[in-house]
Write a protein that holds these residues in place. Structure first.
Motif, mmCIF file in Angstrom:
data_model
loop_
_atom_site.group_PDB
_atom_site.id
_atom_site.type_symbol
_atom_site.label_atom_id
_atom_site.label_comp_id
_atom_site.label_asym_id
_atom_site.label_seq_id
_atom_site.Cartn_x
_atom_site.Cartn_y
_atom_site.Cartn_z
ATOM 1 N N LEU A 37 0.801 -1.223 0.000
ATOM 2 C CA LEU A 37 0.000 0.000 0.000
ATOM 3 C C LEU A 37 0.832 1.269 0.000
ATOM 4 O O LEU A 37 0.292 2.358 -0.210
ATOM 5 N N GLN A 74 6.039 -5.120 -12.360
ATOM 6 C CA GLN A 74 5.227 -4.093 -11.693
ATOM 7 C C GLN A 74 5.606 -3.948 -10.226
ATOM 8 O O GLN A 74 5.813 -2.851 -9.724
ATOM 9 N N THR A 75 5.645 -5.101 -9.517
ATOM 10 C CA THR A 75 5.927 -5.000 -8.077
ATOM 11 C C THR A 75 7.359 -4.537 -7.842
ATOM 12 O O THR A 75 7.628 -3.766 -6.926
ATOM 13 N N ILE A 353 -1.527 -13.960 1.007
ATOM 14 C CA ILE A 353 -2.565 -13.261 0.237
ATOM 15 C C ILE A 353 -2.544 -13.667 -1.226
ATOM 16 O O ILE A 353 -3.003 -12.924 -2.096
ATOM 17 N N GLY A 354 -2.021 -14.853 -1.498
ATOM 18 C CA GLY A 354 -2.199 -15.436 -2.824
ATOM 19 C C GLY A 354 -1.511 -14.719 -3.960
ATOM 20 O O GLY A 354 -2.010 -14.733 -5.093
ATOM 21 N N ARG A 355 -0.365 -14.105 -3.688
ATOM 22 C CA ARG A 355 0.281 -13.369 -4.768
ATOM 23 C C ARG A 355 1.500 -14.070 -5.334
ATOM 24 O O ARG A 355 1.880 -13.829 -6.473
ATOM 25 N N PHE A 374 -10.436 -17.196 3.847
ATOM 26 C CA PHE A 374 -11.458 -16.698 2.931
ATOM 27 C C PHE A 374 -11.261 -17.334 1.554
ATOM 28 O O PHE A 374 -10.136 -17.591 1.125
ATOM 29 N N ASP B 14 -11.567 -9.849 0.582
ATOM 30 C CA ASP B 14 -11.069 -10.717 -0.489
ATOM 31 C C ASP B 14 -12.182 -11.009 -1.495
ATOM 32 O O ASP B 14 -11.908 -11.290 -2.659
ATOM 33 N N GLY B 19 -6.791 -9.996 -3.210
ATOM 34 C CA GLY B 19 -5.462 -9.380 -3.131
ATOM 35 C C GLY B 19 -4.669 -9.482 -4.419
ATOM 36 O O GLY B 19 -3.802 -8.659 -4.706
ATOM 37 N N ARG B 20 -5.006 -10.483 -5.219
ATOM 38 C CA ARG B 20 -4.289 -10.676 -6.485
ATOM 39 C C ARG B 20 -4.620 -9.592 -7.503
ATOM 40 O O ARG B 20 -3.946 -9.440 -8.494
ATOM 41 N N ALA B 22 -4.987 -6.314 -6.591
ATOM 42 C CA ALA B 22 -4.635 -5.024 -5.995
ATOM 43 C C ALA B 22 -3.979 -4.131 -7.037
ATOM 44 O O ALA B 22 -3.293 -4.636 -7.935
ATOM 45 N N MET B 25 -0.545 -4.925 -7.991
ATOM 46 C CA MET B 25 -0.268 -6.053 -8.872
ATOM 47 C C MET B 25 -0.608 -5.735 -10.338
ATOM 48 O O MET B 25 -0.414 -6.561 -11.209
ATOM 49 N N ARG B 66 -7.391 -3.154 3.070
ATOM 50 C CA ARG B 66 -7.207 -2.666 1.701
ATOM 51 C C ARG B 66 -8.272 -1.635 1.314
ATOM 52 O O ARG B 66 -9.422 -1.948 1.115
#
Ligand code: SF4
Lengths: 416, 165
Positions: A37, A74-75, A353-355, A374, B14, B19-20, B22, B25, B66
């Protein structure tokens, strides 16, 4: 009048006595932002607020943990931009790739201390309650405002008291207490409130962090463990006071607490592990700010020592911090995990967080020591995530199905 | 007229934006407007119209901090969110972005896809079948932040936070 810990901390930060229900503006002691963020926080700070500098470069901590190391151009680009900004602002507390997850890192670095008000760009900033700080998560705009002004506003929360009695049985740990509390309080049980965790002074700081991070999963604004038995100096005004008012009290009997399991797709969907039935897993994932600490790796290693992860199961271990990894390397914990067939990742958030670093495929089942199950959290929305303790994770890795730690107890390997 | 979009209880961030997806990303951060409820309700982003209303069950927005979750909803023009209880970080983020959130239980009182009119001033919903639903008035400081258009314009206007004398 007697005050809760949150009321004490917010009174000091507001400069006058405050009590639950009031809306107050307070000084913050520390602002945390992470890579995910920071780019948007920086933009709001400069472009929308028109601020040129953060209010105090010593009291802003920046951590690169959410996608660390970078997973894409990007990251990588955004991380480079954050590093440039940190230098330009004269911010000294940058914790870069590999140092670990913001929450344990700020505690290890001695930046998060008892009695502080700490705001972070991350919902699990309740973590700082492990040292008796009022830690809370906020979004981009609130963090930008706090970083620009050193202040923020709060509604002083009521407090839900979770009182633990007794001691854990072998194979049961802080995670089980946290999940049991979620089971009793439900996902919204402490919304707008703070949680105080009493009766857990025998836990280490990072075990307390397990409880503090799980506090947001019942909706809490902060999750504070009374700061007793810490190495850090505790201000004398900060202590549990007789007569403090709690909006609700929940008692949990540790002597009879069983390993808990949170089934898909909500954290409060908790049962005793014994009642779960047989669930085969593809992945066992040990990590996160909730249970990726040294203590957690050591607990898993005690169960895995001299054995191998079941064929067809991937066991990923992502230490919560470099310091945790270092401790695990020094005492043989790491060697035990590697010998059992576990894969070790870079300290940080990993696939939480699945990245990156272990994202789940459709249909896969993961036994996860983290804090959220989740749908879609760790990758495919068709994957299923079960939350449990590191002890259950290790037992599950050995058998390939979600397993009660007692089931793999063997006197030769295991002294729980 | 605004359209009502009904959601269940415990909608987490979520589900609003995974989050993927965001901005962190994404190559193009404006693409965020394509992703609200991308997995949970794939028909939402393409069909929602500015001013539409989300009516949800308990504990809307639980989970992460978020802000891009409410931001994505603002990008597609969501006019208000109504739920019996909001998760606190979501509520605050939405407030900061100027999205009106009303704490009220309208589950069962409106249909998915129903056409309604929202009178923000009076906090009333007029339905296409002639009913008027009164929303509880939010506290004064919340109304002030909405009126300013979010917390940043509020702070720039007043030079202080809500609750600061
Ligand atoms: S480990 Fe997971 S829960 Fe903890 S800060 Fe990282 S992403 Fe958030």
């Amino acid at each position: 009048m007697a005050q809760t810990l949150s009321e004490q901390i917010l009174s000091r930060a507001a400069g006058r006595p405050v009590s639950a229900g009031e809306v107050v503006t307070v000084n913050v002691d520390l602002v945390m932002m992470h890579d995910s963020l920071s780019p948007s926080i920086i933009r709001v700070l400069h472009e929308e607020l028109g601020a040129e500098r953060v209010w105090d470069p010593q009291r802003v901590a920046v951590v690169i943990d959410h996608v660390a190391p970078a997973a894409s151009v990007q990251t990588a680009e955004k991380q480079a931009e954050v590093r440039r900004w940190v230098r330009a602002q004269g911010i000294t507390h940058l914790f870069d790739v590999g140092r670990g997850i913001s929450h344990p890192v700020l505690v290890e670095e001695g930046l998060a201390r008892p009695g502080m008000v700490i705001v972070g760009s991350d919902s699990h900033s309740t973590a700082y309650g492990c040292v008796g700080a009022f830690g809370t998560g906020m979004g981009t705009t609130d963090i930008a405002l706090a970083a620009a002004t050193g202040r923020t506003w709060f509604r002083v929360p009521e407090t839900v008291l979770v009182r633990a009695n007794g001691r854990f049985r072998p194979g049961v740990s802080a995670k089980d207490l946290g999940l049991k509390a979620a089971r009793l309080l439900r996902a919204d049980g402490a919304t707008y409130a703070a949680v105080e965790w009493h009766g857990v002074e025998f836990l280490s700081v990072m075990e307390r962090m397990t409880l503090a991070t799980l506090s947001i999963e019942v909706g809490a604004k902060a999750g504070i463990v009374p700061p007793t038995g810490l190495l850090q100096t505790v201000p004398e005004w900060l202590r549990v006071e007789d007569g403090a008012r709690y909006s609700r009290v929940v008692e949990i009997d540790l002597d009879n607490l069983e390993p808990q399991i949170s089934a898909p797709h909500t954290v409060d969907n908790v049962t005793d592990l014994r009642d779960l039935g047989r669930v085969a897993v593809d992945v066992v994932y040990l990590g996160t700010c909730t249970n990726g600490h040294y203590e957690d790796m050591a607990a898993a290693a005690r169960i895995l020592r001299g054995r191998r992860v079941a064929p067809g199961v991937r066991m990923l271990v992502v230490p919560a911090s470099a310091q945790a990894l270092q401790l695990a390397a020094e005492d043989g914990t790491l060697a035990t995990l590697l010998a059992a067939g576990a894969t070790i990742g870079t300290p940080g958030c990993g696939a939480c967080i699945g990245r990156h670093m272990g994202v789940l495929a459709p249909g896969e089942v993961c036994l996860f020591t983290g804090n959220r199950n989740f749908r879609g959290r760790m990758g495919s929305p068709e994957a299923r995530i079960y939350l449990a303790s590191p002890e259950v994770a290790a037992a599950t890795a050995l058998t390939g199905y979600i397993t009660h730690p007692q089931e793999v107890v063997d006197g030769r390997y295991l002294e729980l | 007229m605004a359209r009502v979009w009904i959601f269940g209880a415990d909608i987490n961030t979520d589900q609003i934006v995974p989050g993927r997806y965001a901005p962190y990303m994404l190559k193009n951060e404006d693409d965020l407007r394509k992703y609200p409820f991308i997995e949970h309700r794939p028909d939402f982003a393409g069909n929602v119209r500015p001013g539409d209303i989300i009516v949800a069950g308990n504990n809307f927005g639980c989970g992460s901090s978020r802000e891009y979750a409410p931001l994505a909803l603002r990008m597609v023009g969501v006019g208000a969110i109504i739920a019996p209880l909001f998760a606190r970080i979501f509520f605050r983020n939405a407030l900061n972005l100027g999205i009106p959130c009303f704490t009220a239980d309208l589950t069962g009182k409106l249909r998915d896809g129903q056409e309604v009119e929202l009178d923000l001033e009076r906090g009333r919903i007029h339905t296409d079948d002639g009913r008027t639903l009164q929303l509880p008035p939010p506290p004064a400081f919340l109304r002030e932040v909405w009126a300013a258009g979010g917390i940043v314009p509020y702070y720039r206007k007043y030079g202080r936070f809500p609750g600061e004398g």
